[in-house]
Design an enzyme around this catalytic site. Structure first.
Site, short mmCIF file in Angstrom:
data_model
loop_
_atom_site.label_atom_id
_atom_site.label_comp_id
_atom_site.label_asym_id
_atom_site.label_seq_id
_atom_site.Cartn_x
_atom_site.Cartn_y
_atom_site.Cartn_z
N LYS A 174 0.87 -1.17 0.00
CA LYS A 174 0.00 0.00 0.00
C LYS A 174 0.91 1.22 0.00
O LYS A 174 1.57 1.52 0.99
CB LYS A 174 -0.91 0.02 1.23
CG LYS A 174 -1.92 1.15 1.15
CD LYS A 174 -2.61 1.42 2.45
CE LYS A 174 -2.70 2.91 2.65
NZ LYS A 174 -3.30 3.28 3.93
N ALA A 226 -9.30 5.87 3.60
CA ALA A 226 -9.19 6.99 4.55
C ALA A 226 -10.42 7.89 4.57
O ALA A 226 -11.01 8.18 3.54
CB ALA A 226 -7.96 7.86 4.28
N ASN A 251 -9.10 2.45 9.14
CA ASN A 251 -8.39 2.09 10.37
C ASN A 251 -8.98 2.82 11.58
O ASN A 251 -9.61 2.24 12.46
CB ASN A 251 -6.90 2.41 10.21
CG ASN A 251 -6.03 1.89 11.35
OD1 ASN A 251 -4.84 1.66 11.17
ND2 ASN A 251 -6.56 1.68 12.54
#
Lengths: 70, 265
Positions: B107, B194, B216
């Site tokens: 990534k 994100a 996350n």
């Protein structure tokens, strides 16, 4: 008397026996070679080559592993 | 019965020749402890799990790396280049990650601004080009800009990952139009990476037609990470299913759902 050499490991200068290999360095630092990746003077050294890679005064070693991240 | 339409009509997500069942990918950062992280990841149903490459802490050398907690046979560990500000740094981290890990996937992040964590597009394309040549399957984190997305696809990236909003912001999908444009124009999978803050954000994002979401903070910083992970899993599935189902047309007038005939006098 055994001569010593200065190696920068993860940014800190440490002294090792002048005859040390990368494998010795991991052993002194109590690290399992299966759990870390070794970068020696900006080149990755794979596990089978660790014992055959001698350290020289002024070398730089980075020891990395996976941590949590996004 | 057609209760599981998703399984019947949806195809697996294929990235760089590998097929994945789950369209939700999760990170492993910012958890209060490892058990909370593992519980949340399991509740998310994610297969692709991101990790970062960092120095071993030599002063506390017994501190465990994340491999002590995540079974690489159970999860597809995706190394990131988070924290890199130049193409050279990102390439170095990608190589270390490949060595530490179990696959050719990375990534790729090349950050251009410390405050917003917005990507450096020039460095990103440069690093992607080199890493593709070295055999990496590059999953490139980018802003929601169609031109950069096209350049990354041209460079050979396995997937392009535009942001919904800045990393860690939880602001949700700020520009659905840009995300839809990127999805419509690219051939490689588009994973939104994100900015998703809660399950409705995940659902709305998937409704744009993208192939998946990586998140996350939204899970790690929820009061109950495992519960939020499950909510995100359902949000992603709901959004995917709604996209595949094809939504009704928007009309700015009311149209009754019940018959207008047969009413009493």
């Amino acid at each position: 008397m055994t001569a010593s050499i200065k190696i920068t490991v993860n940014g800190d200068t440490r002294e090792f026996d002048s005859k040390s290999s990368l494998d010795d360095l991991l052993r002194v630092l109590d690290l399992d070679p299966r759990m870390v990746v070794v970068e020696h003077n900006r080149s990755i050294v794979r596990r089978p080559q660790l014992a055959a890679t001698p350290l020289e005064d002024g070398d730089s070693v980075e020891l990395v592993h996976f941590v949590g991240g996004g | 019965m057609t209760t599981s339409v998703s399984a019947q009509t949806d195809s697996p997500l294929t990235i760089g020749g590998r097929a994945f069942r789950s369209r939700l990918m999760v990170g492993t950062g910012k958890y209060t402890d490892n058990q909370t992280m593992v519980d949340a990841i399991e509740a998310s149903g994610a297969e692709i799990v991101t990790v970062a490459v960092r120095r071993v802490d030599l002063d506390r050398s017994q501190q465990e790396g994340i491999l002590h907690h995540l079974d690489p046979d159970k999860f597809f560990l995706l190394a990131n280049t988070a924290g890199c500000f130049t193409a050279d740094e990102a390439i170095r981290y990608a190589r270390l990650g490949r060595e530490a890990g179990f696959n050719e996937f990375v990534k790729l992040e090349v950050i251009g601004d410390r405050e917003t964590l917005m990507p450096d597009n020039v460095g990103l394309i440069e690093a992607a080009t080199t890493l593709v040549q070295e055999g990496f399957q590059v999953m490139a984190y980018t802003n929601d800009d169609i031109v950069t997305a096209l350049r990354l696809e041209d460079a050979g990236c396995a997937t392009v990952m535009p942001l919904a909003s800045p990393i860690g912001s939880g602001l949700g999908l700020l520009n659905p139009y840009h995300i839809r444009t990127i999805k419509q124009r690219l051939s490689v999978p588009v994973i939104v990476d994100a900015g998703v803050g809660t399950a409705s954000d995940a659902c709305v994002t998937m409704e744009q037609g993208v192939d998946g979401i990586l998140m996350n903070t939204a899970i790690a910083k929820a009061d109950d990470p495992a519960a939020m992970a499950r909510a995100m899993r359902l949000g992603v599935e709901a959004g995917r299913l709604a996209y595949l189902a094809g939504r009704m047309e928007r009309r700015e007038v009311a149209i009754p759902s019940s018959p207008t005939t047969g009413l009493l006098d």
